[in-house]
Design an enzyme around this catalytic site. Structure first.
Site, mmCIF file in Angstrom:
data_model
loop_
_atom_site.group_PDB
_atom_site.id
_atom_site.type_symbol
_atom_site.label_atom_id
_atom_site.label_comp_id
_atom_site.label_asym_id
_atom_site.label_seq_id
_atom_site.Cartn_x
_atom_site.Cartn_y
_atom_site.Cartn_z
ATOM 1 N N GLU A 100 -5.501 9.507 6.795
ATOM 2 C CA GLU A 100 -5.286 10.796 7.442
ATOM 3 C C GLU A 100 -4.764 11.835 6.449
ATOM 4 O O GLU A 100 -4.794 13.040 6.733
ATOM 5 C CB GLU A 100 -4.276 10.663 8.585
ATOM 6 C CG GLU A 100 -4.748 9.816 9.756
ATOM 7 C CD GLU A 100 -3.635 9.555 10.759
ATOM 8 O OE1 GLU A 100 -3.886 8.813 11.714
ATOM 9 O OE2 GLU A 100 -2.515 10.093 10.574
ATOM 10 N N ASP A 116 7.168 -5.240 2.530
ATOM 11 C CA ASP A 116 7.958 -6.456 2.413
ATOM 12 C C ASP A 116 7.364 -7.557 3.296
ATOM 13 O O ASP A 116 6.956 -7.305 4.442
ATOM 14 C CB ASP A 116 9.395 -6.152 2.851
ATOM 15 C CG ASP A 116 10.339 -7.302 2.624
ATOM 16 O OD1 ASP A 116 10.502 -7.712 1.464
ATOM 17 O OD2 ASP A 116 10.925 -7.794 3.615
#
Length: 562
Positions: A265, A215
């Site tokens: 990751e 957002d």
């Protein structure tokens, strides 16, 4: 022969990341489905509708905020970024939902709101309880007020929801909030803020979340150094050079480079799509492989109903995809915009977008100008077949697959959007596109059309029953059936990212283009029928009669050898 050829991406379909060509269905959890009868949709409600989503044929769902919140801005005022609002369920309910969606082959994207927190967030409560200049206040944007005892705001800047962008705290200091006063902006120059959001990304990724919608992605880095520019200058936001003090500053990309290291990751890597309302020339940076991965392209949502506007939006989106090395996104609506069927059913005004016309229409309680519902629905169906046929990702807002219109006559006492309140009633706000979905044609329990046994908030109008899922599911000509057919065909036909404009019908408001293999698309934005090329009609938004596509309609065709 093609008159314009857009180069294809180097990656083959087999090497795409899943999100690069996904159909993503946006769920506004509080208005999707309610299982406990309190009138508010919940996480269990999403789980209960997984078969519907699987039957629709979407690849992923994007959940608008479901975090603990006072709902000062529909959940975009977040109290705790790593929990579920108790009114919507628990973390265990969230895990159950993710398992169910993944079991149906549907990925999960969640909203993350990094520009601001809620004023009920533990950090902000600590800041208010601390002295000016304290460590706790460094996580937000506090400034000394002007005049005796700091009684005046630091500058004349205005909130995006109306009214001043500064709120006094009673000790001579003011805090900055670009949106509602319950949404204090975070200070992204603070290292603790940066590291804590990385923990949030890992928290949800560890629970199986596949991606994030960011957002206000362009707003995190700000220049609040003095002297402040006057609001008359700051209010001009569409800048191609990154010079605005609040929006699209170059430093924001350093933050997203750090997020990318977190995403990588995981196997497969997580991704994010940026809500970046920036100059089109600067959008590609948010979608880079070293950043978030993808950025919203709002140009189709803002386009007028004409071939020229749509062609411009398509060319711009594909050009930005090439620049970023990613794919673009196509969307007609979301939780922040008037429903597409309503926008396209209102009269056209020269020099104004359908979004702007609809905003004025809402201010009259949906009374003037007259809405042509049937015309809006025809055009919305045609527009859906355009967006779903383009290379890249398509985002579908809940209820658009039902052809829902805006609820334009909500009573003032049920409005929740801060835009309505902070504008003094001059604007109606966004509640009309957030009314809970109709699942059944007749109110079974309570007063809702299948949303839940305890009614719906905001309340559903009587005419919602005609658009209910139960009505449309068995009707082969319904908008829901059109979406289901189009999504099935898209999965079968969209084998690569090729795209080429074809010669349009002379003197007609028509677009023609070729996609993968024999797949061609004809979109007629005019009012008169046009002849289709020889071939098999795979799907059309309106009946094709005698080989002619009616006005305000789109068709997909198989045209071998073209």
């Amino acid at each position: 022969m093609p008159d314009t050829l857009v180069p294809t991406r180097a990656d083959s379909a087999a090497r795409r990341d899943w999100w690069q060509n996904a159909v993503v269905y946006q769920i506004y959890p509080r208005s999707f489905a309610d299982t406990d009868g309190d009138g508010i949709g919940n996480i269990a409600g999403v789980t209960s509708r997984v078969p519907y989503l699987a039957r629709l044929g979407v690849d992923a769902v994007w959940l608008s905020p479901f975090y603990p919140s006072a709902l000062a801005d529909g959940g975009y005022d977040v109290d705790d970024y790593r929990d579920v609002d108790p009114r919507l369920g628990t973390l265990e309910d969230f895990d159950t939902m993710v398992t169910a969606l993944h079991g149906a082959g549907i990925k999960v994207i969640v909203d993350i709101v990094p520009n601001h927190s809620s004023d009920r967030h533990a950090w902000f409560r600590e800041a208010l309880a601390s002295e000016p200049g304290s460590r706790a206040r460094q996580r937000y944007i506090f400034r000394d007020g002007l005049g005796p005892n700091g009684a005046q705001p630091p500058n004349d800047w205005q909130s995006g929801f109306g009214g001043p962008a500064w709120e006094p705290v009673g000790d001579g200091q003011w805090y900055f909030h670009h949106f509602a006063k319950e949404q204090p902006d975070l200070n992204w120059d603070d290292e603790e803020v940066r590291e804590d959001f990385k923990r949030t990304l890992r928290f949800w990724s560890d629970r199986g979340v596949d991606g994030f919608r960011v957002d206000v992605a362009h707003g995190l880095v700000k220049d609040l150094s003095e002297p402040f520019a006057p609001w008359s200058e700051v209010s001009v936001v569409d800048r191609p050079d990154g010079s605005h003090p609040l929006w699209d500053r170059d430093g924001v990309h350093e933050i997203y480079t750090g997020w990318r290291r977190v995403f990588d990751e995981y196997d497969p890597p997580r991704f994010a799509v940026a809500e970046a309302c920036v100059h089109p020339s600067r959008r590609a940076r948010y979608a880079s492989a070293k950043g978030l991965g993808q950025a919203f392209n709002f140009e189709m949502q803002d386009a007028g109903w004409c071939a020229a506007d749509y062609r411009k939006a398509v060319d711009s989106g594909l050009s930005q995809a090439l620049e970023s090395g990613s794919t673009t996104t196509w969307l007609l609506g979301c939780h922040d915009s008037c429903r597409v069927a309503t926008r396209y059913g209102l009269p056209t005004e020269v020099g104004r977008t359908p979004v702007e016309v609809a905003r004025d229409w809402l201010s009259t309680d949906g009374a003037t100008p007259m809405l042509d519902r049937a015309l809006g629905e025809r055009r919305a169906r045609a527009a859906a077949l355009v967006t779903l046929s383009l290379p890249g990702s398509a985002y579908v807002y809940q209820g658009d697959e039902l052809g829902l219109h805006e609820v334009g006559d909500l009573r003032p006492e049920v409005l929740e959007d801060p835009i309505a309140h902070r504008s003094g009633g001059r604007e109606k706000g966004r509640d009309g596109c957030r009314v809970p979905l109709p699942w059944s044609a007749e109110p079974a329990e309570g007063t809702s059309f299948g949303f839940g046994p305890g009614g719906a908030q905001p309340p559903q109008p009587e005419w919602f029953g005609r658009y209910a899922v139960s009505v449309q599911a068995e009707d082969p000509d319904s908008t829901l059936s059109l979406y289901r057919t189009a999504l099935r065909l898209r999965a079968e036909l969209d084998t690569d990212d090729s795209f080429a404009w074809l010669d349009s019908v002379p003197d007609a408001d028509v677009l023609c283009y070729r996609r993968s293999g024999d797949w061609q698309v004809v979109a007629n934005f005019g009012s008169e029928p046009v002849a289709l090329p020889a071939g098999e009609v795979l799907v059309s938004s309106a009946p094709v009669v005698g080989g002619r596509l009616p006005g305000d309609a789109t068709a997909w065709l198989s045209v071998p050898g073209a």
